[in-house]
Design an enzyme around this catalytic site. Sequence first.
Site, PDB file in Angstrom:
ATOM      1  N   ARG A   1      -1.186  -7.870   3.740  1.00  0.00           N
ATOM      2  CA  ARG A   1       0.185  -8.019   3.247  1.00  0.00           C
ATOM      3  C   ARG A   1       0.245  -9.235   2.338  1.00  0.00           C
ATOM      4  O   ARG A   1      -0.270 -10.297   2.686  1.00  0.00           O
ATOM      5  CB  ARG A   1       1.114  -8.210   4.440  1.00  0.00           C
ATOM      6  CG  ARG A   1       2.558  -8.308   4.122  1.00  0.00           C
ATOM      7  CD  ARG A   1       3.297  -8.503   5.460  1.00  0.00           C
ATOM      8  NE  ARG A   1       4.718  -8.363   5.314  1.00  0.00           N
ATOM      9  CZ  ARG A   1       5.519  -9.352   4.956  1.00  0.00           C
ATOM     10  NH1 ARG A   1       5.018 -10.543   4.702  1.00  0.00           N
ATOM     11  NH2 ARG A   1       6.808  -9.146   4.852  1.00  0.00           N
TER      12      ARG A   1
ATOM     13  N   ASN B   1       3.701 -13.816  -0.109  1.00  0.00           N
ATOM     14  CA  ASN B   1       5.025 -14.179  -0.609  1.00  0.00           C
ATOM     15  C   ASN B   1       6.078 -13.084  -0.457  1.00  0.00           C
ATOM     16  O   ASN B   1       7.190 -13.257  -0.910  1.00  0.00           O
ATOM     17  CB  ASN B   1       4.934 -14.590  -2.074  1.00  0.00           C
ATOM     18  CG  ASN B   1       4.034 -15.777  -2.277  1.00  0.00           C
ATOM     19  OD1 ASN B   1       3.208 -16.092  -1.438  1.00  0.00           O
ATOM     20  ND2 ASN B   1       4.177 -16.450  -3.403  1.00  0.00           N
ATOM     21  N   CYS B   2       5.739 -11.967   0.123  1.00  0.00           N
ATOM     22  CA  CYS B   2       6.687 -10.860   0.243  1.00  0.00           C
ATOM     23  C   CYS B   2       7.421 -10.928   1.567  1.00  0.00           C
ATOM     24  O   CYS B   2       6.827 -11.121   2.620  1.00  0.00           O
ATOM     25  CB  CYS B   2       5.981  -9.517   0.116  1.00  0.00           C
ATOM     26  SG  CYS B   2       5.359  -9.219  -1.531  1.00  0.00           S
ATOM     27  N   LEU B   3       8.727 -10.764   1.503  1.00  0.00           N
ATOM     28  CA  LEU B   3       9.542 -10.795   2.719  1.00  0.00           C
ATOM     29  C   LEU B   3       9.433  -9.490   3.470  1.00  0.00           C
ATOM     30  O   LEU B   3       9.171  -8.466   2.971  1.00  0.00           O
ATOM     31  CB  LEU B   3      11.004 -11.057   2.347  1.00  0.00           C
ATOM     32  CG  LEU B   3      11.240 -12.378   1.594  1.00  0.00           C
ATOM     33  CD1 LEU B   3      12.687 -12.453   1.159  1.00  0.00           C
ATOM     34  CD2 LEU B   3      10.858 -13.548   2.454  1.00  0.00           C
TER      35      LEU B   3
END
Length: 110
Positions: free
Chosen positions: A105, A108-110
């Site tokens: 994953r 930096n991705c929520l």
Amino acid sequence: MSLTVDGKTLNTDKEGYLKDLGDWSPAVAEALASRENITLTAEHWDVIEVLRDFYREFELSPAMRPLVKRVGQKLGADKGRSIYLMKLFPPSPAKIASKIAGLPRPDNCL
């Protein structure tokens, strides 16, 4: 969680990302895409290959901005756009495409 492909059970985390990146194959990508209700086309495979190359070079999965930039560099400006990637890998291209590509994953991705 787990994923069974060709009779082999693969371990995934709670979000469905492969725990062992070495387990990835095109058949695994198809199974992961199916979980996301995505049927992979040549356009999907182009982006998956760009992602896998990015990971080999930098040892990380790109967030959305670097993904858009890299796709634009490798596949052309018409494909290096957020809207293009959103159509292929909704609702979060960086996360979904990385998952299907067998990568971790993006940080930096929520």
